[in-house]
Design an enzyme around this catalytic site. Structure first.
Site, PDB file in Angstrom:
ATOM      1  N   SER A 678       3.292  -8.650   9.353  1.00 42.17           N
ATOM      2  CA  SER A 678       3.263  -7.388   8.621  1.00 42.17           C
ATOM      3  C   SER A 678       3.057  -6.157   9.515  1.00 42.17           C
ATOM      4  O   SER A 678       3.082  -5.045   9.023  1.00 42.17           O
ATOM      5  CB  SER A 678       2.180  -7.422   7.529  1.00 42.17           C
ATOM      6  OG  SER A 678       0.918  -7.598   8.110  1.00 42.17           O
ATOM      7  N   LYS A 721      -5.299  -3.552   2.109  1.00 45.14           N
ATOM      8  CA  LYS A 721      -4.828  -2.686   3.206  1.00 45.14           C
ATOM      9  C   LYS A 721      -4.956  -1.214   2.823  1.00 45.14           C
ATOM     10  O   LYS A 721      -5.361  -0.378   3.645  1.00 45.14           O
ATOM     11  CB  LYS A 721      -3.376  -3.031   3.541  1.00 45.14           C
ATOM     12  CG  LYS A 721      -3.227  -4.417   4.182  1.00 45.14           C
ATOM     13  CD  LYS A 721      -1.777  -4.777   4.418  1.00 45.14           C
ATOM     14  CE  LYS A 721      -1.673  -6.148   5.083  1.00 45.14           C
ATOM     15  NZ  LYS A 721      -0.279  -6.544   5.314  1.00 45.14           N
TER      16      LYS A 721
END
Length: 804
Positions: A678, A721
């Site tokens: 990611s 996140k």
């Protein structure tokens, strides 16, 4: 007082007792003849003659069935009882011999003459008396039935005849032996017989004491049940006989309990077979103990006994809201379950799996659910369990075998529909003793757990009414196990949520735990927010609770010392109590920098900011990576590098640069292992920035996987996140376009605090992440190659290379 040579007296036949002279004995008289004899005595103030029956079992004895030697006694007290019987207290006076019975239909009456007592050798009798007294004292120590008053009376200096009669009355001899003593006229002979009888009794008492002593020592090493069995064995060994054990009593008791328990058909048949087996065993055998333990387990777990489930949705919602702030998704799922159960009683217990970082309230949520539904709450910790037998139990062939944790929990719950919380289900291990995670497949499958088989019980047990809730920090568990559960993801808390949780729950809990009264401690909202920002960096609130506890300890110390009456913690004095700030709140970088991009990472303890640094240095086009990176992350860097090279002219990068320069990509906190794809777009941004010299915006963070064609693929852990970005002071976050659908799960205050820009390819990422867009250059690969060729006729190796 001198007695006449012979006289007539009413006779009271005695059963199972011989009365001696000088004895005071209470008697219960129920036979009509005997009662009339007593009434005659009380009217005429006569003495009564006490004589023993030859056969104690005869209710209506005849004259021939009564011993001829008895005792003439005074009636001291007579009391008629409500049931028609008479209690009489008599005192023996002297021996008499019945010469003949007088005809009397109302009661026995006889003519009796005194029995003359003889003493042959006074010196020998005196010595014998002394020996009998000493022996009686020893006998009394062994025989606890002899009262202390009797020992005291015997120790006094009394006549030998009275001494013999007193001791004879306390001996535990048979009726015939006592009658012989009564009939013996010679005092010396009586003393000798008494002495011999005491010695015989004492040898028996010593053996009994020896048996008790041995068995008592065995009891100290083992349990009480073993002691009772050993006592029986020791007595049988001393007596040389046998006897029935206690297995029959146990078996009967177990049969009664089986009849009262709602066992399944299979379990009932199995239990009755074990009872039958128990009857044929010696109660002292090891196998009998195993069978008894098995039956105890079988009958102690609940069979068909349900607790009442609470179906009031409003009350359940209030309980959940009072105990936990936020966590709306979990609460909604519980309320849905209760709503369905209120309509359908046959709903199988759901298997919910709460997955989230530590400290977000997964375990305490299980307790609240049990409280809201009215179920018994049982918690099983699976962290570190490596043995399959912990779940399924041991076979009965093993020493110390017992059922598994599930059946043990059912016994503890006492109902078939408790709530069982399986804590840390992802922390189970496996070794040579089996895989407990595989054993959990049957437990956590609503289609299979109605017939759960425990190795110890050997019969199927229904777990379909149990509500299972499991907790885990990660999805790192076997795929079949994951497939059986309904996953509910619990993300970390926002800063505002942490402040609210602290105000509503943590602060009150710690004030109570530290003994602080109302008005003695105050933590201002600003100080609480600073505690969250500068002293904790976590997804949950566990460390926040520790910091609040630390402040409470400081407050108690100051108050006890008498320095202050009330402690108020403000942002100004927070460092005085908690020390230097541990974390920096705000941007990771002070200024826009070349080659430094901010990525977003997901960890087991929540989200985190991830700096990615790239550096260009002279070399031969090599790509170097450091920072304890996993294989997936290294491949992600290679993919990012390949896309940058393929698009280099459009990005303002001259392709030969890749042949003359090395690129070093480093992810700080090098000791921490990192992996995952990611950070792909952050890698692209960092490499482009270092090759073009264009700085990366310090207020922008990004997450997304990049492909060789520059496409941005979706990622997981978006909420964690974004929370990390918000904590770090980031204002703009680039997310994959395919993750826009996940924004519905994100709290509004997070979405309002961040500018979220969806991106679908790496070119869009660079447009938003760099401080200015790269300027494309014209690049003709053939023309550039021609420039590098030497002119015709040149010396070749002696020619200087053209300048670039």
């Amino acid at each position: 007082m001198s007695e006449p040579s012979s006289s007539t007296h009413p006779v009271l036949p005695l059963r199972d007792i011989v009365v001696f002279p000088h004895m005071i004995v209470p008697l219960f008289v129920g036979r009509e003849k005997s009662v009339r004899a007593l009434e005659a005595v009380m009217k005429d103030d006569k003495q009564i003659l006490l004589a023993s029956q030859k056969d104690p079992s005869e209710d209506e004895p005849r004259a021939a069935g009564i011993f001829r030697v008895g005792v003439l006694a005074n009636v001291l007290q007579l009391l008629k009882l409500p049931d028609g019987t008479v209690k009489v207290l008599v005192e023996g006076k002297s021996r008499v011999r019945i010469t003949e019975f007088v005809a009397n239909s109302a009661y026995f009456e006889a003519v009796a003459e005194p029995v003359a007592e003889t003493e042959r050798d006074p010196a020998a009798i005196k010595a014998l008396s002394r020996a009998v007294v000493e022996e009686f004292e020893r006998y009394a120590k062994l025989n606890r039935n002899i009262p202390d008053e009797a020992v005291t009376a015997v120790a006094e200096d009394m006549a030998p005849a009275k001494l013999a009669d007193t001791i004879a009355g306390h001996l535990g001899a048979k009726l015939e032996e006592k009658q012989k003593l009564l009939e013996e006229p010679d005092v010396g002979e009586r003393l000798e017989v008494i002495y011999g009888m005491m010695q015989g009794e004492m040898s028996v008492l010593r053996v009994e004491k020896k048996i008790k002593s041995r068995v008592k020592n065995q009891m100290e090493r083992t349990q009480r049940e073993y002691y009772l069995n050993e006592q029986m064995k020791a007595i049988q060994r001393e007596l040389g006989g046998g006897g029935e054990g206690e297995g029959h009593d146990d078996a009967t008791e177990f049969e009664e309990r089986i009849g009262k328990t709602k066992l399944s058909k299979e379990a009932r048949e199995k239990a009755l077979a074990e009872v039958k087996k128990l009857r044929s065993m010696s109660p002292m055998s090891a196998e009998a103990t195993v069978v008894r333990n098995y039956l105890e387990w079988m009958l102690s777990i609940p069979w068909g006994k349900k607790s009442r489930i609470r179906k009031d949705l409003g009350l359940a919602q209030k309980v959940l809201d009072d105990d936990h702030y936020g966590l709306e998704k979990v609460k909604d799922r519980i309320i849905e379950f209760l709503a369905v159960q209120s309509r359908s009683d046959k709903l199988r217990g759901p298997i919910l799996c709460l997955v989230g970082p530590p400290g977000v309230g997964k375990t305490s949520l299980g307790k609240s659910v049990a409280k809201a539904t009215g179920r018994e709450f049982i918690r099983i910790s699976l962290g570190g369990v490596r043995d399959e037998a912990e779940i399924r139990g041991h076979r009965r062939t093993y020493i110390g075998s017992m059922p598994g944790k599930i059946i043990q929990s059912m016994k503890k719950a006492k109902t078939v529909n408790p709530l069982i919380l399986l804590d840390e289900v992802d922390k189970m291990g496996q070794d040579f003793r089996g895989d407990p995670a595989s054993a959990m497949l049957e437990v956590l499958d609503p289609e299979q757990n109605a017939t759960f088989a425990d190795h110890y019980l050997e019969v199927e047990y229904d777990l379909s009414n149990v509500m299972f809730i499991t907790t885990a920090n990660t999805y790192n568990m076997p795929r079949p196990l994951l497939d059986r559960m309904e996953i509910i993801s619990i993300s970390g808390y926002t800063e505002d949520e942490k402040v609210e949780i602290a105000k509503q729950h943590l602060l009150a809990k710690q004030l109570k735990g530290h003994g602080l009264k109302a008005g003695e401690f105050e933590l201002t909202d600003a100080a609480l927010r600073d505690t969250v920002r500068y002293y904790t960096r976590e997804a949950g609130v566990r460390n926040l609770e520790r910091e609040i506890a630390k402040l409470c300890r400081k407050a108690v110390t100051e108050i006890v010392k008498g320095k202050v009456e009330k402690l108020v913690v403000t942002p100004e004095n927070l460092e005085e109590f908690l020390g230097v700030r541990r974390f920096k709140y705000g941007l990771a970088e002070e200024a826009d920098q070349v080659g430094v991009a901010t990525g977003l990472a997901w960890t087991e303890v929540g989200g985190d900011l991830l700096s990615i640094e790239a550096l260009k240095l002279p070399g031969k086009g090599r790509m170097k990576t450091t920072g304890t990176l996993g294989d997936v992350m290294k491949e992600s860097i290679d993919a990012a590098s390949s896309w940058v090279r393929s698009k280099s002219p459009a990005l303002g990068i001259r392709p030969p640069l890749f042949e003359t320069a090395d690129i070093h990509v480093h992810v700080p906190e090098g000791a921490t292992p990192k992996d995952g794809p990611s950070a792909g777009i952050a890698m692209v941004t960092s490499i482009v920035s270092v090759l073009t010299g264009i700085p990366v915006r310090r207020d922008v963070a990004m997450t997304g996987e990049v492909t060789l064609r520059g496409n941005v693929l979706p990622i997981g852990g978006l909420k964690e996140k974004l929370l990390a970005a918000l904590r770090g002071g980031i204002t703009t976050v680039l997310i994959p376009a395919d993750n826009v659908k996940d924004l519905r799960e994100i709290p509004d205050n997070v979405k309002n605090g961040l500018e979220l820009i969806p991106v679908s390819n790496a070119t869009e990422v660079l447009k938003h992440a760099l401080t200015r867009a790269p300027e494309p250059i014209e690049w003709d690969e053939a023309a550039e190659a021609a420039k590098l060729q030497p002119p015709p006729g040149a010396a070749g190796d002696n020619m200087a290379p053209p300048a670039h």
